[in-house]
Design a protein around this motif. Structure first.
Motif, PDB file in Angstrom:
ATOM      1  N   ARG A 143       0.813  -1.210   0.000  1.00  0.00           N
ATOM      2  CA  ARG A 143       0.000   0.000   0.000  1.00  0.00           C
ATOM      3  C   ARG A 143       0.843   1.255   0.000  1.00  0.00           C
ATOM      4  O   ARG A 143       0.498   2.256  -0.627  1.00  0.00           O
ATOM      5  N   GLN A 153      -8.467   0.619   1.814  1.00  0.00           N
ATOM      6  CA  GLN A 153      -8.977   0.831   3.160  1.00  0.00           C
ATOM      7  C   GLN A 153      -8.359   2.016   3.873  1.00  0.00           C
ATOM      8  O   GLN A 153      -8.913   2.525   4.836  1.00  0.00           O
ATOM      9  N   ASP A 154      -7.215   2.461   3.392  1.00  0.00           N
ATOM     10  CA  ASP A 154      -6.561   3.582   4.052  1.00  0.00           C
ATOM     11  C   ASP A 154      -7.145   4.889   3.510  1.00  0.00           C
ATOM     12  O   ASP A 154      -7.171   5.120   2.316  1.00  0.00           O
ATOM     13  N   THR A 155      -7.595   5.750   4.422  1.00  0.00           N
ATOM     14  CA  THR A 155      -8.226   6.989   3.986  1.00  0.00           C
ATOM     15  C   THR A 155      -7.290   7.869   3.184  1.00  0.00           C
ATOM     16  O   THR A 155      -7.717   8.538   2.243  1.00  0.00           O
ATOM     17  N   SER A 156      -6.013   7.886   3.541  1.00  0.00           N
ATOM     18  CA  SER A 156      -5.121   8.762   2.797  1.00  0.00           C
ATOM     19  C   SER A 156      -4.941   8.271   1.377  1.00  0.00           C
ATOM     20  O   SER A 156      -4.812   9.062   0.447  1.00  0.00           O
ATOM     21  N   VAL A 157      -4.978   6.953   1.182  1.00  0.00           N
ATOM     22  CA  VAL A 157      -4.914   6.417  -0.177  1.00  0.00           C
ATOM     23  C   VAL A 157      -6.187   6.800  -0.924  1.00  0.00           C
ATOM     24  O   VAL A 157      -6.156   7.231  -2.076  1.00  0.00           O
TER      25      VAL A 157
END
Lengths: 153, 746
Positions: free
Chosen positions: B322, B357-361
């Motif tokens: 990620r 799932q990662d908000t920054s992504v």
């Protein structure tokens, strides 16, 4: 608001932190000038930001106007604070390099090693990082030096 | 220093404390002990005491009283004491403390110490907390160490020089010559430090940069050596030869090649080589590749190389890690404007990252996706974006909504699609849209005149389903008020027809009025819509009358005022056909019409408060009645959705056979042209008829010559006069004109 820029876009490590999950600082190395209460605030904020993240997050967090590269090893968070434009992956590797050296030096390092030998941990940091930059990256070389220094004490 | 049992013991004791209070007590005791140790002078125990103090300091307790002890220990001849003293200095002293100056001399001496380890301690401390003054003092020493010494010291000296330059930029010149020679070092550590130093020098001084451009071939050689040498065990990380050094050299090359063709050319081959040969299966390789991409994009590279770089980023997008996907998108965002087509190729993967799932992504993916929307892909992209809107984390919703609106505005394939899209957003995320969305949507709806029927049906259905989303409800109320007649007709081309009765509509509006979920602004919309329906429906006008009169005593001041004035419309001005004129269908709104850009968010055209109109003197036939009309007119203008000057013809005076009408001829942003028409239904001619008018200060008035000043009797003729109103500041619409009549009736 704390301004943590020496110059606009100055690519320097601002600080390196090792914290445990409870927020206790096992190492705090500062490469920029901060007041004591600023330092305390930063430590608390980094802890808050980093401990809510888990495996499904990236290892980078945007923090104030720069970013934290961090990685969790067992119960410890190793955090390096760098400029927004810096190369994340390189610092991630630097953290891992550092941890591997600690592991070698303390023979399967655990948190207590870092507690009871805190001054030695600083020695390791100072061998590998200096003036906010990566200094020595060869693990063999660093370990050799550390053993030399130890013999002097 | 073998930590004394006492230090380890102290740490153990502190850790065994069960409460904060207990810990504090232990700390206090220990500190007292340490203090007395310091006072005792040299007894071999000082370093242990300082070490204990440093531990206490790390726990967060104050330790200032140890500062002087640091200074003393640094000056000691024993290595173990120096060592702790310097550590203490780095932890307890900073440039703000006066005590830090005191160690300058010790550092100076130690820099020339016979033991390189002592030298190293001094260098390290200076590089860590050296103030500008200390740096100035010791710079020559550092410069000497750069040239003369062992590589262990050189490594530290280069970075110490970097620190000095950061603190005292003028000293950069001092280090420039030595920096150049350091490039020929074989020792990686020294080389690394040298590259960092040169980078710092170049970033600060453009002349130095020009100088170091000459070193590009040398740097390229070094890189080549690193990339091709298959085995360098000491600096090997996951098969990559000293990735850290590679990254630093690439960064330096970037600075040197930026905006310079010669330098860029010299590094083209190398960059291609690194880009193709570096193994990216591990992070180390990816780090190098990433830095390579950054360099390629920042120098004058040939297009083939750029494509190579974008492809690397595209490959990164497919990486399992990620972290790598994230940094890839960060870079793609920077180049999406300049290399749009290249990035478009990876659109599919980018859109997939919306599901990460990662908000920054997710955020990166959203920004990139919005940048990649074009006329060609708008339909498919919008599908994805709308899906994203319904599942995205709350902190991204308003960004997504406004991004969707912008994209829709620019690339809508049809008006209906546009309206549908906006409605979809309002239904999903109505609470997260900006305030201007409501007037913008209303304006869009008015321009799509062929879709009025469709729109009002759709909005009505949305309204009866759910009245929680305020923006949606506001638009729906406005539409129903405006196009309610179309709703009642029942048939509509593009949508399944449904029987809607007048009562149904009024029920819906009343529900909005009475619901506790409706904000005051929304209720205003509903009330006005109800009022407007009074001219569009036929059977239930009484119901409207009663709704309006109930709200005449509403606690909300705004609603009350509206209700009172609408009541007035019913009671006093019914006979003048004011009500129907005032509540007539609105024309298509110009995007930039003054009313539209009015800061008010309700979407209605609101007039600002008018000052009390001057009493009108109407010559011989001065009529209180005429005053009332005019005054009432301005009051209503405050709150009704009316363009005064747009209503085609309004009668402003009718008395004793003389009638005066105002007809609006033309209306633009800043100008209104009206014609005053006077007619006479009496037996006799009216002579010496003149009209005068006064307007508010912000408006300019120009009255053309009247067609005559005799109005024939029996309605046989008219006198007309054209009046131009100029509103250059686009200030509030000229809300009123004061008219003065004077004439003679024979």
């Amino acid at each position: 608001v704390l301004s943590l820029t020496v110059q606009p876009r100055c690519k320097i490590i601002r600080f390196i932190l090792i914290q445990n999950r409870a927020g206790k600082t096992r190492l705090a190395k500062w490469y920029m000038q901060f007041d004591d209460d600023e330092k305390q605030k930063l430590i608390e904020e980094v802890h808050a930001v980093v401990t809510v993240r888990d495996a499904k997050h990236t290892n980078f967090v945007e923090f104030r106007n720069f970013k934290i590269i961090y990685r969790r090893y067992a119960g410890l968070y190793f955090c390096i604070c760098v400029d927004v434009t810096d190369n994340n992956l390189a610092y991630l590797e630097a953290i891992h390099n550092f941890v591997e050296v600690l592991n070698e030096y303390f023979h399967n390092v655990c948190e207590l090693d870092l507690v009871f030998n805190f001054y030695k941990v600083y020695t390791v940091v100072d061998e590998m990082f200096l003036a906010g930059e990566i200094r020595e990256t060869s693990q063999t070389k660093v370990l050799k030096q550390l053993l030399m220094l130890q013999s002097l004490e | 220093m073998t930590p004394s049992v006492r230090l380890q013991e102290m740490i153990r004791v502190i850790r065994s404390a069960r409460t904060q209070g207990e810990e504090r007590g232990i700390i206090q005791r220990e500190c007292a002990d340490i203090r007395s140790q310091f006072r005792q002078g040299d007894n071999g125990e000082r370093s242990h005491s300082l070490a204990k103090l440093l531990y206490v300091h790390m726990l967060g307790y104050p330790a200032h009283f140890g500062q002087m002890e640091c200074v003393r220990l640094i000056a000691s001849p024993r290595y173990s004491e120096k060592r702790i003293g310097y550590l203490g200095a780095m932890m307890l002293l900073d440039e703000k403390q006066d005590a830090s100056l005191l160690i300058t001399n010790s550092i100076k001496n130690d820099l020339s110490h016979s033991s390189q380890y002592v030298q190293s301690l001094a260098l390290c401390t200076l590089a860590c907390m050296g103030s500008a003054e200390m740096c100035r003092d010791l710079a020559p020493e550092i410069e000497r160490l750069l040239r003369a010494s062992h590589s262990y010291i050189k490594k530290k000296a280069t970075l110490c020089a970097v620190h000095i330059i950061r603190k005292v930029p003028e000293l950069a010149e001092l280090f420039t010559p030595s920096a150049r020679t350091l490039l020929s070092e074989k020792n990686h550590g020294v080389l690394h430090g040298a590259v960092v130093l040169i980078t710092e020098l170049c970033e600060r001084n453009p002349d130095t940069l020009v100088q170091f451009r000459k070193a590009v071939p040398e740097l390229v050689q070094i890189m080549k050596g690193l990339v091709t040498s298959s085995y360098s065990p000491e600096h090997n990380v996951a098969g990559i030869s000293d990735p850290f050094l590679q990254v630093r050299i690439l960064r330096l090359l970037r600075i040197l090649g930026h905006n310079n063709d010669t330098a860029s050319d010299a590094m083209n081959d190398l960059l291609a080589q690194v880009a193709t040969n570096t193994d990216s299966s591990k992070t180390a390789g990816s780090a190098v590749l990433y830095e390579t991409v950054l360099t390629i994009m920042d120098i004058n590279s040939e297009s083939g190389l750029r494509v190579l770089a974008v492809n690397i980023l595209g490959r990164f997008l497919l990486n399992n890690d990620r972290n790598i996907r994230y940094i890839s998108m960060t870079s793609l965002q920077k180049i999406v404007q300049t290399d749009h087509n290249a990035v478009q190729r990876h659109r599919g993967t980018i859109v997939d990252c919306l599901k990460d799932q990662d908000t920054s992504v997710k955020r990166r993916a959203l920004e990139l996706s919005l940048a990649l929307v074009s006329a060609v892909n708008i339909r498919s992209m919008m599908k994805e974006l709308l899906i994203f809107l319904s599942v995205c984390p709350p902190e991204l919703r308003s960004q997504t909504a406004s991004g969707i609106f912008n994209a829709a505005e620019r690339y809508s394939p049809s008006k209906r699609w546009h309206i549908d899209t906006i409605l979809h957003v309002l239904t999903t995320a109505g609470g997260d849209v900006r305030d201007e969305t409501v007037p913008n949507l209303i304006q869009l709806i008015t321009t799509a005149s062929e879709l009025h029927c469709y729109t009002v049906h759709k909005l009505y259905r949305a309204l009866i389903k759910d009245i929680a989303q305020q923006s949606l409800v506001q638009v729906a109320c406005w539409c129903i008020g405006e196009y309610g007649d179309l709703l009642l007709k029942g048939e509509c081309e593009e949508i399944e027809p449904v029987q809607v009765t007048e009562d149904d509509i009024l029920d819906a509006l009343e529900t909005v009025l009475q619901s506790h979920m409706s904000s005051p602004a929304t209720r205003g919309f509903a009330l006005t819509a109800t009022m407007k329906l009074s001219t569009r429906i036929t059977d239930n006008v009484d119901r409207i009358r009663s709704i309006v009169s109930i709200y005449g005593s509403c606690i909300d001041l705004e609603l009350q005022q509206r209700a009172v004035e609408y009541n007035a419309l019913f009671k006093k001005y019914d006979h003048m056909r004011y009500r129907s004129a005032v509540l007539e269908r609105m024309p298509v709104m110009d995007k930039n019409s003054p009313g539209h850009t009015n800061g008010d968010t309700s979407g209605e055209i609101k007039e600002p408060d008018t000052s009390k109109p001057k009493p009108v003197e109407a010559g011989l036939l001065s009529e209180p009645a005429s005053q009332v009309i005019i005054t009432g007119y301005s009051e209503m203008q405050k709150h009704c959705c009316v363009y005064v000057h747009v209503v085609p013809t309004v009668s402003v005076y009718e008395k004793n056979g003389l009638s005066l009408k105002i007809q609006c001829d033309k209306q633009t942003e800043t100008e209104v042209t009206v014609t005053l028409i006077a007619s006479n239904s009496t037996q006799n001619d009216i002579t010496n008829f003149t009209l005068q008018a006064a307007v508010p200060k912000s408006v300019q008035l120009q009255m053309k010559a009247p067609s005559g000043n005799v109005i024939p009797a029996h309605g046989l003729g008219q006198v007309t006069q054209t009046v131009l109103l100029n509103n250059p500041n686009k200030a509030s619409l000229p809300c009123f004109r004061f008219v003065q009549l004077s004439f003679l009736l024979n």
